[in-house]
Design an enzyme around this catalytic site. Structure first.
Site, PDB file in Angstrom:
ATOM      1  N   ASP A   1     -24.782  48.484  34.194  1.00 19.96           N
ATOM      2  CA  ASP A   1     -26.234  48.587  34.328  1.00 19.96           C
ATOM      3  C   ASP A   1     -26.859  47.303  33.765  1.00 19.96           C
ATOM      4  O   ASP A   1     -26.487  46.839  32.679  1.00 19.96           O
ATOM      5  CB  ASP A   1     -26.751  49.806  33.557  1.00 19.96           C
ATOM      6  CG  ASP A   1     -28.228  50.048  33.799  1.00 19.96           C
ATOM      7  OD1 ASP A   1     -28.528  50.788  34.764  1.00 19.96           O
ATOM      8  OD2 ASP A   1     -29.052  49.497  33.050  1.00 19.96           O
ATOM      9  N   ILE A   2     -27.805  46.720  34.537  1.00 23.37           N
ATOM     10  CA  ILE A   2     -28.451  45.485  34.086  1.00 23.37           C
ATOM     11  C   ILE A   2     -29.340  45.792  32.884  1.00 23.37           C
ATOM     12  O   ILE A   2     -30.188  46.702  32.930  1.00 23.37           O
ATOM     13  CB  ILE A   2     -29.277  44.855  35.220  1.00 23.37           C
ATOM     14  CG1 ILE A   2     -28.373  44.511  36.415  1.00 23.37           C
ATOM     15  CG2 ILE A   2     -30.002  43.594  34.735  1.00 23.37           C
ATOM     16  CD1 ILE A   2     -29.124  43.962  37.624  1.00 23.37           C
TER      17      ILE A   2
ATOM     18  N   GLU B   1     -30.756  49.510  39.283  1.00 22.20           N
ATOM     19  CA  GLU B   1     -30.029  48.377  38.705  1.00 22.20           C
ATOM     20  C   GLU B   1     -28.644  48.814  38.234  1.00 22.20           C
ATOM     21  O   GLU B   1     -28.035  48.175  37.388  1.00 22.20           O
ATOM     22  CB  GLU B   1     -30.814  47.772  37.534  1.00 22.20           C
ATOM     23  CG  GLU B   1     -30.947  48.645  36.311  1.00 22.20           C
ATOM     24  CD  GLU B   1     -32.144  49.583  36.359  1.00 22.20           C
ATOM     25  OE1 GLU B   1     -32.539  50.069  35.294  1.00 22.20           O
ATOM     26  OE2 GLU B   1     -32.686  49.834  37.462  1.00 22.20           O
TER      27      GLU B   1
END
Length: 394
Positions: free
Chosen positions: A271-272, A314
């Site tokens: 996950d960003i 994301e």
């Protein structure tokens, strides 16, 4: 190869229908032309057959009229007299039938439908059939009005004018006329058949042209359109990675294979970090570029056998066949490090991007991939809680 140009098929059903209708209409029109030409061939054969038959009768009738006239003169037979009159009358009717169109055209001041050869046979010397038939009729009728007598002998009949006409002067021209009608009939039929073959060739050529220049490009375009629809159904439009639906299908297949053949299978979720901050600070366009940037690194850094997908805004997931827990952790940390060391270049401005990761191992008792995903998600949450830019094991 996927085309870089957008595929535009506005209302493909309507376009295909229109193309199909136009193409079939062209073929139908040409087929009708062939049909009418075939009718013309048959009609021409029928008409000519009748003309040839009638003109052929003239030879027989001339012989019949003369023979019965001679018999009448020799025997006085009323039956022979009657049969000779009937033959000469039928011969006269046939002659009028054969020349009806000619005389109608002359009366209207139009060219005769007869060929030059037939005109010469009918109206010019030495044949002059039109005149000789009139003379023949005249002499036959004159002979039939004579009183038959015993003094009439076979030798004396040989000098009769109508008999001379029937034996040679009229018989040969009539024979020539029949031959000319047959010749012209064959020529007309051959011309019609030649034209019919040309139209048939045009139909075949039209079908080939339509196949190569209409249907083939249309099928190719529709095929590309179908491929695009299939791709849109399986791939995320922004990142180019598999979407959640496609990932679920691939993952279930990989799970079944892993459990059947006792092969290790691991899942990595990434996950960003602070993605909302990127959107708020630089705009959604840069946020989209960040997703593409991370997706590119993940795709380039994974193996061919690995499955990489974007399953959320994301959030990314990797399915790693033949990879145990330690191997999956090592790869996930390598990906994290590669992303953090490759900032996003936006018009010369570099933006640091980091990711957090969670790793889980698919167990033999897992009925679906969802269990492993849930465990990887829990590990990801730990990584977030642990300060981000790190990877945790489930």
């Amino acid at each position: 190869m996927q085309s870089d140009h957008p595929i535009t098929v506005n209302d493909p059903g309507r376009l295909l229908t229109l193309t199909y209708v136009v193409s079939l209409s062209i073929i139908a029109i040409l087929s009708l032309v062939v049909h009418f030409m075939l009718d013309s061939v048959i009609a021409e054969q029928n008409d000519t057959g009748k003309i040839v038959n009638v003109s052929g009768q003239q030879r027989m009738l001339s012989q019949r009229a003369s023979l019965f006239a001679v018999d009448y003169l020799l025997s006085g037979s009323e039956k022979s007299q009657r049969l000779s009159k009937a033959a000469i009358e039928k011969m006269k009717q046939n002659h009028q039938f054969l020349l009806t169109e000619h005389f109608e055209a002359i009366e209207k001041g139009e060219p005769s439908p007869l060929s030059e050869t037939l005109l010469n046979l009918y109206f010019s010397s030495p044949s002059d059939v039109d005149n000789k038939i009139k003379v023949f009729e005249k002499h036959i009728k004159a002979a039939l009005t004579q009183e038959a007598g015993a003094e009439m002998t076979l030798n004396s009949t040989k000098s009769l004018k109508f008999l001379q006409l029937a034996e040679s002067d009229l018989l040969m021209p009539l024979h020539n006329i029949v031959g000319q009608y047959e010749k012209e009939s064959r020529e007309k039929v051959d011309e019609l058949r030649h034209a019919q073959n040309i139209v048939l060739g045009i139909i075949i050529l039209t079908i080939l042209i339509e196949a190569f220049f209409i249907f083939r490009p249309m099928v190719a375009k529709v095929s590309r359109f179908a491929e695009k629809l299939q791709r849109d159904a399986n791939f995320d439009f922004l990142s180019g990675l598999l979407n959640r639906r496609a990932f679920q299908i691939v993952a279930q297949q990989a799970l079944a294979y892993s459990q059947r053949y006792k092969r290790p299978l691991s899942v990595v979720m990434l996950d960003i970090d602070f993605f909302k901050r990127i959107n708020d600070s630089y705009g959604h366009e840069v946020g989209d570029k960040a997703i593409k940037h991370v997706a590119k690194i993940l795709k380039m850094s994974s193996r061919n056998a690995d499955c990489v997908a974007r399953i959320g805004g994301e959030e990314f997931v990797l399915l790693l066949p033949d990879t145990d827990r330690a191997g999956a952790f090592k790869l996930a940390d390598k990906l994290r490090d590669r992303i953090s060391n490759n900032p996003l270049d936006v018009d010369g401005k570099f933006i640091d991007i980091t990711v957090s990761g969670g790793v889980s191992f698919v167990m033999d008792d897992h009925n679906s991939i969802e269990t492993a995903l849930s465990q990887a998600d829990d590990a990801l949450y730990k990584a977030k809680q642990g300060g981000r830019n790190n990877v945790q094991l489930a």
